[in-house]
Scaffold this active site. Structure first.
Site, mmCIF file in Angstrom:
data_model
loop_
_atom_site.group_PDB
_atom_site.id
_atom_site.type_symbol
_atom_site.label_atom_id
_atom_site.label_comp_id
_atom_site.label_asym_id
_atom_site.label_seq_id
_atom_site.Cartn_x
_atom_site.Cartn_y
_atom_site.Cartn_z
ATOM 1 N N PRO A 1 4.341 -6.454 7.763
ATOM 2 C CA PRO A 1 3.963 -6.006 6.417
ATOM 3 C C PRO A 1 5.093 -5.165 5.826
ATOM 4 O O PRO A 1 5.107 -3.945 5.940
ATOM 5 C CB PRO A 1 2.694 -5.176 6.679
ATOM 6 C CG PRO A 1 2.871 -4.658 8.071
ATOM 7 C CD PRO A 1 3.652 -5.693 8.822
ATOM 8 N N ASP B 1 9.046 -1.782 7.833
ATOM 9 C CA ASP B 1 7.756 -2.226 8.356
ATOM 10 C C ASP B 1 6.765 -1.082 8.170
ATOM 11 O O ASP B 1 6.915 -0.016 8.776
ATOM 12 C CB ASP B 1 7.918 -2.581 9.838
ATOM 13 C CG ASP B 1 6.678 -3.197 10.448
ATOM 14 O OD1 ASP B 1 5.572 -2.909 9.955
ATOM 15 O OD2 ASP B 1 6.806 -3.945 11.440
ATOM 16 N N HIS B 2 5.757 -1.307 7.337
ATOM 17 C CA HIS B 2 4.820 -0.231 7.010
ATOM 18 C C HIS B 2 3.989 0.212 8.209
ATOM 19 O O HIS B 2 3.299 1.244 8.158
ATOM 20 C CB HIS B 2 3.891 -0.684 5.876
ATOM 21 C CG HIS B 2 3.593 0.399 4.885
ATOM 22 N ND1 HIS B 2 3.430 1.720 5.242
ATOM 23 C CD2 HIS B 2 3.449 0.370 3.541
ATOM 24 C CE1 HIS B 2 3.175 2.456 4.173
ATOM 25 N NE2 HIS B 2 3.185 1.661 3.123
ATOM 26 N N ARG B 3 4.042 -0.531 9.314
ATOM 27 C CA ARG B 3 3.298 -0.139 10.503
ATOM 28 C C ARG B 3 3.950 1.022 11.231
ATOM 29 O O ARG B 3 3.295 1.709 12.023
ATOM 30 C CB ARG B 3 3.156 -1.335 11.453
ATOM 31 C CG ARG B 3 2.346 -2.489 10.894
ATOM 32 C CD ARG B 3 2.368 -3.691 11.833
ATOM 33 N NE ARG B 3 3.707 -4.240 11.969
ATOM 34 C CZ ARG B 3 4.010 -5.280 12.756
ATOM 35 N NH1 ARG B 3 3.047 -5.878 13.463
ATOM 36 N NH2 ARG B 3 5.250 -5.727 12.829
ATOM 37 N N CYS C 1 5.893 3.577 9.698
ATOM 38 C CA CYS C 1 6.022 4.810 8.935
ATOM 39 C C CYS C 1 5.333 4.663 7.592
ATOM 40 O O CYS C 1 5.003 3.555 7.164
ATOM 41 C CB CYS C 1 7.496 5.188 8.730
ATOM 42 S SG CYS C 1 8.361 4.135 7.533
#
Length: 434
Positions: free
Chosen positions: A231, A404-406, A408
């Protein structure tokens, strides 16, 4: 009597499971020595020469150039002279010489076992006639029971041919095999693919089909996986690079090295971005692994396509050392001589797409990494001088940061990008020219 030994495509490391034959360096009937390079293959990482662990006369070659073989598939057979007592020569330690050439060793080779044609596809790949006598006139991939796989009632020479047909939507039941007893060869499927492309071109829908092979195919798979699993979010900021260009001129260091130093400094402050996501068997994220060292990858365009060489332990290098390593890897990329080690171990990527004259981009993260900085072209633009209301022409660039929003949230990503931008605008406070 000579003993025929089979040398299989060795383990290529780093999760690589196959390679495409680029060109043979020997021919049937040639004499080869131990550790002599016999074939040039292309993987997702590099084009490398593979050495043979046996000395003798080449009796068969696995397949023609352009054929993809899985690791462990028979690659070449060599007729090895027997010893004086008539016994076959003992293999070198570990079934190979143990020497290493361009990142690969010659140990861990396998031999083939005969099997019958069944209605289920066997796991092995094309093999030459392993029992051919020395000096026999052999041809690439002589079809035998060792090489035949089947799909229902349709016999094909190998699982690779079946996969090629599946990738291009070719129904094997419509293909006429030119091998013995109607066996479908790779060339038969390729002709069917070209015929489909020609028909499509005639209808005006497309001019033709270019198959993805070697590194290009595996890169495409990697891009698709990144888009599927990560994501990703991109943020960007404009920065005044006037002082950066001045620092470049004063130091004599290339721009890429200065940018690399800035990214390394920012990663040390924000280590959660120097990481990879841990997933379970179903692909669900279960954790984040922070890496102790920085493997700084940088995008490099070559005649063979896009590659991402990696500067290892970048956090321990000075700016000057970074410049030297970047120059070495860039030259090797242009020459096509990058080793597998030069293309693995990356934890973060720097992409200077500004060299192509574009301002911005939303790049695809280099899986399994979790972030990437992009640098647009540096161009003169009107700019308000900080602390004043004066308008001046300054050298401005756009920086992008894809993450990658996972791993941070937006605050961390913004802090990272802002640190890089501040360094671009005021490099003297960060850089040390040693």
């Amino acid at each position: 009597m000579p003993t025929v030994r089979t040398f299989a495509l060795p383990d290529l490391g780093e999760g690589l499971t196959s390679a495409e034959i680029v060109r043979w360096l020997v021919a049937v009937g040639d004499h080869v020595s131990v550790d002599q390079p016999v074939v040039e293959v292309e993987t997702a990482k590099a084009v490398v020469e593979v050495p043979c662990p046996y000395a003798g006369v080449v009796t068969t070659l696995a397949a023609d150039a352009g054929t993809e073989l899985p690791v462990g598939a028979p690659l070449i057979t060599v007729a090895v002279a027997a010893t004086q007592d008539g016994e076959p020569p003992a293999p070198a330690t570990g079934e190979g010489s143990g020497n290493v050439l361009v990142g690969y060793g010659t140990s861990g080779h396998t031999t083939t076992r005969r099997r019958r044609v069944t209605t289920q596809p066997p796991a092995a790949a094309p093999a030459g006639a392993a029992g051919a006598p020395a000096g026999a006139a052999a041809t690439p991939t002589a079809p035998t029971a060792d090489t035949v796989a089947s799909v229902g009632a349709v016999a094909v020479i190998s699982p690779l041919v079946r996969r090629l047909a599946k990738e291009h939507g070719v129904d094997l039941r419509t293909v006429t095999g030119t091998g013995p007893d109607g066996l479908i060869l790779r060339a038969d499927v390729q002709r069917a693919i070209e015929g489909t492309a020609a028909t499509a071109g005639t209808s005006g829908s497309e001019a033709g089909v270019t198959p993805l092979r070697g590194g290009a195919r595996l890169a495409a798979e990697k891009f698709s996986r990144s888009r599927r699993e990560i994501p990703d979010v991109t943020v960007w900021v404009d920065a005044d690079a006037t002082e950066l260009l001045a620092a470049k001129a004063a130091s004599g260091l290339p721009l890429l090295a200065l940018l690399a130093r800035m990214c390394v400094a920012a990663l040390r402050k924000y280590p959660q971005l120097n990481s990879s996501v841990v997933t379970d068997a179903e692909g669900r994220a279960t954790g984040v692994r922070q890496h102790a060292s920085i493997g700084l990858g940088f995008a490099a365009q070559t005649p063979q396509g896009l590659v991402v060489p990696v500067v290892r332990e970048a956090q321990s290098l000075t700016t000057e050392q970074l410049a030297e390593e970047l120059a070495r890897l860039t030259q090797a990329a242009r020459e096509g001589s990058l080793s597998p080690a030069d293309l693995t171990g990356g934890t973060f990527t720097l992409n200077n797409y500004g060299i192509f004259g574009v301002d911005g981009s939303t790049p695809i993260i280099n899986h399994p990494e979790t972030s990437m900085v992009g640098v647009g072209r540096i161009a003169p633009k009107p700019w308000v001088v900080p602390g004043t209301t004066d308008l001046a022409v300054r050298q401005v660039t756009q920086l992008s940061f894809t993450f990658d929003h996972r791993v941070c949230d937006g605050a961390v990503a913004a802090g990272f990008l802002r640190m890089v931008a501040d360094a671009v605008e005021s490099p003297a406070s960060l850089l040390r020219y040693v």
